[in-house]
Design a protein around this motif. Sequence first.
Motif, PDB file in Angstrom:
ATOM      1  N   ALA A  96       0.581  14.361  -8.760  1.00  0.00           N
ATOM      2  CA  ALA A  96       1.293  15.338  -9.001  1.00  0.00           C
ATOM      3  C   ALA A  96       1.345  15.790 -10.429  1.00  0.00           C
ATOM      4  O   ALA A  96       1.259  17.015 -10.595  1.00  0.00           O
ATOM      5  CB  ALA A  96       2.755  15.150  -8.002  1.00  0.00           C
ATOM      6  N   ALA A  97       1.720  14.829 -11.238  1.00  0.00           N
ATOM      7  CA  ALA A  97       1.842  14.974 -12.549  1.00  0.00           C
ATOM      8  C   ALA A  97       0.768  15.522 -13.317  1.00  0.00           C
ATOM      9  O   ALA A  97       0.594  16.670 -13.807  1.00  0.00           O
ATOM     10  CB  ALA A  97       2.554  13.896 -13.362  1.00  0.00           C
ATOM     11  N   LEU A  98      -0.379  14.822 -13.010  1.00  0.00           N
ATOM     12  CA  LEU A  98      -1.628  15.332 -13.468  1.00  0.00           C
ATOM     13  C   LEU A  98      -2.005  16.757 -12.887  1.00  0.00           C
ATOM     14  O   LEU A  98      -2.671  17.805 -13.645  1.00  0.00           O
ATOM     15  CB  LEU A  98      -2.880  14.523 -13.017  1.00  0.00           C
ATOM     16  N   ALA A  99      -1.760  17.061 -11.586  1.00  0.00           N
ATOM     17  CA  ALA A  99      -2.183  18.458 -11.103  1.00  0.00           C
ATOM     18  C   ALA A  99      -1.163  19.439 -11.941  1.00  0.00           C
ATOM     19  O   ALA A  99      -1.798  20.459 -12.072  1.00  0.00           O
ATOM     20  CB  ALA A  99      -1.758  18.473  -9.734  1.00  0.00           C
ATOM     21  N   THR A 100      -0.070  19.138 -12.214  1.00  0.00           N
ATOM     22  CA  THR A 100       0.912  20.002 -12.954  1.00  0.00           C
ATOM     23  C   THR A 100       0.254  20.359 -14.610  1.00  0.00           C
ATOM     24  O   THR A 100       0.236  21.370 -14.838  1.00  0.00           O
ATOM     25  CB  THR A 100       2.250  19.655 -12.942  1.00  0.00           C
ATOM     26  N   HIS A 101      -0.126  19.330 -14.969  1.00  0.00           N
ATOM     27  CA  HIS A 101      -0.380  19.419 -16.430  1.00  0.00           C
ATOM     28  C   HIS A 101      -1.958  19.634 -16.759  1.00  0.00           C
ATOM     29  O   HIS A 101      -2.446  20.201 -17.723  1.00  0.00           O
ATOM     30  CB  HIS A 101       0.055  18.006 -17.292  1.00  0.00           C
ATOM     31  N   ALA A 102      -2.810  19.043 -15.995  1.00  0.00           N
ATOM     32  CA  ALA A 102      -4.298  19.198 -16.084  1.00  0.00           C
ATOM     33  C   ALA A 102      -5.023  19.996 -15.180  1.00  0.00           C
ATOM     34  O   ALA A 102      -6.100  20.300 -15.218  1.00  0.00           O
ATOM     35  CB  ALA A 102      -4.861  17.768 -16.206  1.00  0.00           C
ATOM     36  N   GLY A 103      -4.301  20.293 -14.173  1.00  0.00           N
ATOM     37  CA  GLY A 103      -4.935  21.236 -13.057  1.00  0.00           C
ATOM     38  C   GLY A 103      -5.730  20.595 -12.321  1.00  0.00           C
ATOM     39  O   GLY A 103      -5.879  19.227 -12.195  1.00  0.00           O
ATOM     40  N   GLY A 104      -6.739  21.339 -11.388  1.00  0.00           N
ATOM     41  CA  GLY A 104      -7.679  20.553 -10.637  1.00  0.00           C
ATOM     42  C   GLY A 104      -7.498  21.228  -9.079  1.00  0.00           C
ATOM     43  O   GLY A 104      -6.358  21.367  -8.875  1.00  0.00           O
ATOM     44  N   ALA A 105      -8.507  21.689  -8.607  1.00  0.00           N
ATOM     45  CA  ALA A 105      -8.386  22.327  -7.490  1.00  0.00           C
ATOM     46  C   ALA A 105      -7.770  21.680  -6.089  1.00  0.00           C
ATOM     47  O   ALA A 105      -7.244  22.017  -5.443  1.00  0.00           O
ATOM     48  CB  ALA A 105      -9.717  22.965  -7.307  1.00  0.00           C
ATOM     49  N   ALA A 114       0.733  -1.064   0.144  1.00  0.00           N
ATOM     50  CA  ALA A 114      -0.070  -0.016  -0.039  1.00  0.00           C
ATOM     51  C   ALA A 114       0.919   1.262  -0.289  1.00  0.00           C
ATOM     52  O   ALA A 114       0.368   2.280  -0.815  1.00  0.00           O
ATOM     53  CB  ALA A 114      -0.872   0.117   1.178  1.00  0.00           C
ATOM     54  N   GLY A 115       1.895   1.202   0.758  1.00  0.00           N
ATOM     55  CA  GLY A 115       3.028   2.304   0.725  1.00  0.00           C
ATOM     56  C   GLY A 115       3.270   2.448  -0.464  1.00  0.00           C
ATOM     57  O   GLY A 115       3.486   3.784  -1.034  1.00  0.00           O
ATOM     58  N   GLY A 116       3.910   1.330  -1.278  1.00  0.00           N
ATOM     59  CA  GLY A 116       4.445   1.588  -2.514  1.00  0.00           C
ATOM     60  C   GLY A 116       3.358   2.282  -3.723  1.00  0.00           C
ATOM     61  O   GLY A 116       3.605   3.165  -4.385  1.00  0.00           O
ATOM     62  N   LEU A 117       2.236   1.749  -3.573  1.00  0.00           N
ATOM     63  CA  LEU A 117       1.138   2.258  -4.318  1.00  0.00           C
ATOM     64  C   LEU A 117       0.871   3.803  -4.037  1.00  0.00           C
ATOM     65  O   LEU A 117       0.595   4.301  -5.154  1.00  0.00           O
ATOM     66  CB  LEU A 117      -0.273   1.314  -4.086  1.00  0.00           C
ATOM     67  N   ALA A 118       0.695   3.984  -2.774  1.00  0.00           N
ATOM     68  CA  ALA A 118       0.339   5.363  -2.601  1.00  0.00           C
ATOM     69  C   ALA A 118       1.628   6.270  -2.881  1.00  0.00           C
ATOM     70  O   ALA A 118       1.242   7.338  -3.392  1.00  0.00           O
ATOM     71  CB  ALA A 118       0.408   5.593  -0.924  1.00  0.00           C
ATOM     72  N   GLY A 119       3.039   5.959  -2.891  1.00  0.00           N
ATOM     73  CA  GLY A 119       3.826   6.768  -3.449  1.00  0.00           C
ATOM     74  C   GLY A 119       3.866   7.031  -5.181  1.00  0.00           C
ATOM     75  O   GLY A 119       3.862   7.904  -5.536  1.00  0.00           O
ATOM     76  N   ALA A 120       3.548   5.723  -5.668  1.00  0.00           N
ATOM     77  CA  ALA A 120       3.375   5.873  -7.230  1.00  0.00           C
ATOM     78  C   ALA A 120       1.806   6.895  -7.496  1.00  0.00           C
ATOM     79  O   ALA A 120       2.093   7.650  -8.442  1.00  0.00           O
ATOM     80  CB  ALA A 120       3.225   4.318  -7.735  1.00  0.00           C
ATOM     81  N   ALA A 121       0.950   6.528  -6.698  1.00  0.00           N
ATOM     82  CA  ALA A 121      -0.254   7.477  -6.995  1.00  0.00           C
ATOM     83  C   ALA A 121       0.073   8.747  -6.720  1.00  0.00           C
ATOM     84  O   ALA A 121      -0.374   9.651  -7.398  1.00  0.00           O
ATOM     85  CB  ALA A 121      -1.403   6.789  -6.212  1.00  0.00           C
TER      86      ALA A 121
END
Length: 117
Positions: A22-31, A10-17
Motif C-alpha cells: 500500500a505504501a509503495l502504491a501510494t509513493h511509487a504507483g503501479g497499476a 502467513a497471516g502476519g506476513l500477509a498483513g505486513a506485505a
Amino acid sequence: MHSDRFLLGAGGLAGAAGVVVAALATHAGGAHMQTASNFLLMTAPALLAIGLMATTRLLRFSGFVLLAGLILFAGDLLARDYLGDRLFPYAAPIGGTLLILGWLLVFISAFLRPQRG
C-alpha cells in the motif's frame, strides 16, 4: 482447539506485505499494486483467525487454499508491475478462483463439528 502456526505466521506476513505494498502504491504507483495490497490486507485477518482456531481439518485446509490463491493472485499483479510480465498465464484467475474456493470452504466448515484434541 487446534492452532496452525504456519497459517498464523502467513497471516502476519500477509498483513505486513499489504501495508508495504500500500505504501509503495501510494509513493511509487503501479497499476495493480493497490488491488494486490487490498487482497493482502483483507485475507490476512482470515488467515490469522483460521490459524488461531483451526477447529476442523476443512477449516485448516481452507486456510491453505486461501493462502495459495493469495500468493498467485497478488503475486501475479505485483509481477506485472515489477517484472513487466505475469508469473505465468492465468496465474491471477487461478489465484482468484482459489480465493473464492477458500472462502466457500470456510463457509462449509462452519457447519462441521469441531474436532477434539
